[in-house]
Design an enzyme around this catalytic site. Structure first.
Site, PDB file in Angstrom:
ATOM      1  N   ALA A  23     -35.027   9.761 -12.956  1.00 57.15           N
ATOM      2  CA  ALA A  23     -34.923  10.147 -14.377  1.00 57.15           C
ATOM      3  C   ALA A  23     -36.131   9.630 -15.157  1.00 57.15           C
ATOM      4  O   ALA A  23     -36.668  10.338 -16.025  1.00 57.15           O
ATOM      5  CB  ALA A  23     -33.639   9.601 -14.989  1.00 57.15           C
TER       6      ALA A  23
ATOM      7  N   ASP B   1     -28.625   9.488 -17.223  1.00 57.51           N
ATOM      8  CA  ASP B   1     -29.889   8.867 -16.797  1.00 57.51           C
ATOM      9  C   ASP B   1     -31.075   9.424 -17.598  1.00 57.51           C
ATOM     10  O   ASP B   1     -31.910   8.661 -18.104  1.00 57.51           O
ATOM     11  CB  ASP B   1     -30.150   9.118 -15.302  1.00 57.51           C
ATOM     12  CG  ASP B   1     -29.296   8.233 -14.406  1.00 57.51           C
ATOM     13  OD1 ASP B   1     -28.308   7.669 -14.906  1.00 57.51           O
ATOM     14  OD2 ASP B   1     -29.607   8.130 -13.207  1.00 57.51           O
TER      15      ASP B   1
HETATM   16  O1  PMV Z   1     -28.647   7.652 -10.428  1.00 59.75           O
HETATM   17  P1  PMV Z   1     -27.609   6.660 -10.261  1.00 59.75           P
HETATM   18  O2  PMV Z   1     -27.434   6.176  -8.895  1.00 59.75           O
HETATM   19  O3  PMV Z   1     -27.757   5.580 -11.263  1.00 59.75           O
HETATM   20  O4  PMV Z   1     -26.161   7.325 -10.570  1.00 59.75           O
HETATM   21  C1  PMV Z   1     -25.897   8.131 -11.649  1.00 59.75           C
HETATM   22  C2  PMV Z   1     -24.546   7.910 -12.200  1.00 59.75           C
HETATM   23  C3  PMV Z   1     -23.430   8.831 -11.723  1.00 59.75           C
HETATM   24  O5  PMV Z   1     -22.406   8.689 -12.700  1.00 59.75           O
HETATM   25  C4  PMV Z   1     -22.898   8.392 -10.376  1.00 59.75           C
HETATM   26  C5  PMV Z   1     -23.851  10.295 -11.647  1.00 59.75           C
HETATM   27  C6  PMV Z   1     -24.140  10.959 -12.980  1.00 59.75           C
HETATM   28  O6  PMV Z   1     -24.745  12.041 -12.955  1.00 59.75           O
HETATM   29  O7  PMV Z   1     -23.754  10.437 -14.039  1.00 59.75           O
END
Ligand code: PMV
Length: 309
Positions: A103, A145
């Site tokens: 992100a 994110d």
């Molecule tokens: O990118 P990560 O590993 O921080 O995970 C994102 C968070 C989730 O809730 C698991 C997925 C989402 O799209 O919100």
């Protein structure tokens, strides 16, 4: 040539449940991804990176599995232009560790390309373009994110709506298992169980816990109360099946070293845990002794995407 940077993030509360419309809280941290872009004579996108190996050539439109390429394509579409773009990435964020590396790269790429082509820095559009890049890593992300990477600070996020939480800095220690995980796969794993009423109930319980955490944070509540909510959130995530042996070991080590609370952060499966503490060094030592690949304190509430020059 334009350089932009965007922060990584930590999800403090509510991961996974946020995919199903519950609220979640995330904060921008003091490790950033920097992206430098320039116009190329050839009509293609070329990405080079200190972090990802050999340079990649990609078309201005069409299939890609690279978040920066996708973000650049979406930025070109937004600007209504068809010029070649060179992208150079320098990210300080661990990859696939739950700290929002894709992100941050997507948001910084979006800002740099949009700024190069239009001279503007339109936050909402940058966030939307970054969301397109993030889909590469996440499949169908909630958008938390890309929102926190773009807007920074500490946000409460629900169904695309962002509320900035005016809160103080938290002393958080991050412990990285060093095990890379696939957010896409973990989100799919949870999705395959969502018909189970117990899973649906866990999502609802996480949602109400997040509301309590939000109140605590806005009222600059006691760290011990926030810590209890972190522990409870972690229990629900374990029940959802997204913890792992290593994550459990790190959470236990942090708690034993006196942390107010500890939980996995992000999709789980590997990646990082966070611990809230007044004694960061003790928690860092305990995490390292328990086998963390790295452990460090992090500043929360940091600035979102910005043009560096
Ligand atoms: O990118 P990560 O590993 O921080 O995970 C994102 C968070 C989730 O809730 C698991 C997925 C989402 O799209 O919100």
């Amino acid at each position: 040539m334009i350089t932009a940077s965007a922060p990584g993030k930590l999800i403090l509360f509510g991961e996974h449940a946020v995919v199903y419309g519950e609220g979640a809280i995330a904060t921008a941290v003091d490790k950033r991804a920097r992206v430098t872009v320039c116009e190329l004579d050839e009509k293609k996108i070329v990405v080079s990176s200190k972090n990802f190996g050999a340079p990649i050539d990609a078309p201005l439109k069409g299939e890609t599995d690279h978040p920066a390429v996708r973000a650049a394509q979406a930025a070109l579409e937004y600007a209504g232009q068809k010029v070649g773009i060179g992208i150079e990435i320098d990210s300080k964020l661990p990859i696939a560790a739950g700290m929002g590396s894709s992100a941050a790269i997507s948001s910084a790429t979006a800002a740099a390309v949009i700024n190069l082509l239009t001279g503007t820095v339109p936050s909402l559009e940058i966030s939307n373009v970054a969301y397109e890049g993030e889909k590469i890593a996440h499949g169908k992300p909630s958008g938390i994110d890309s929102s926190v990477a773009t807007f920074g600070g500490t946000i409460f996020f629900q169904r695309g709506k962002i509320t900035n939480l005016e809160t103080g800095n938290l002393t958080l220690v991050v412990g990285d298992t060093g095990i890379q995980k696939s957010t896409k796969e973990l989100v799919e794993k949870v999705r395959s169980t969502i018909e189970d009423p117990r899973v649906a109930h866990s999502m609802f319980s996480i949602g109400s816990l997040v509301k309590r955490a939000k109140t605590q944070m806005l009222e600059v509540g006691s760290p011990s109360k926030l810590g209890i909510l972190m522990d409870q959130n972690h229990d629900f995530l374990r029940k959802l099946g997204v913890s792992s042996v290593k994550l459990e070991e790190l959470v236990k080590a942090a708690k034993k070293a006196g942390a107010y609370g500890a939980k996995l952060t992000g999709a789980g499966g590997g990646g990082c845990i966070i611990a809230l503490t007044d004694e960061p060094q003790e928690v860092i030592d305990a995490l390292k002794a328990a086998g963390a690949k790295r452990a460090f304190t992090t500043k929360t509430n940091q600035e979102g995407v910005r043009i560096e020059g």
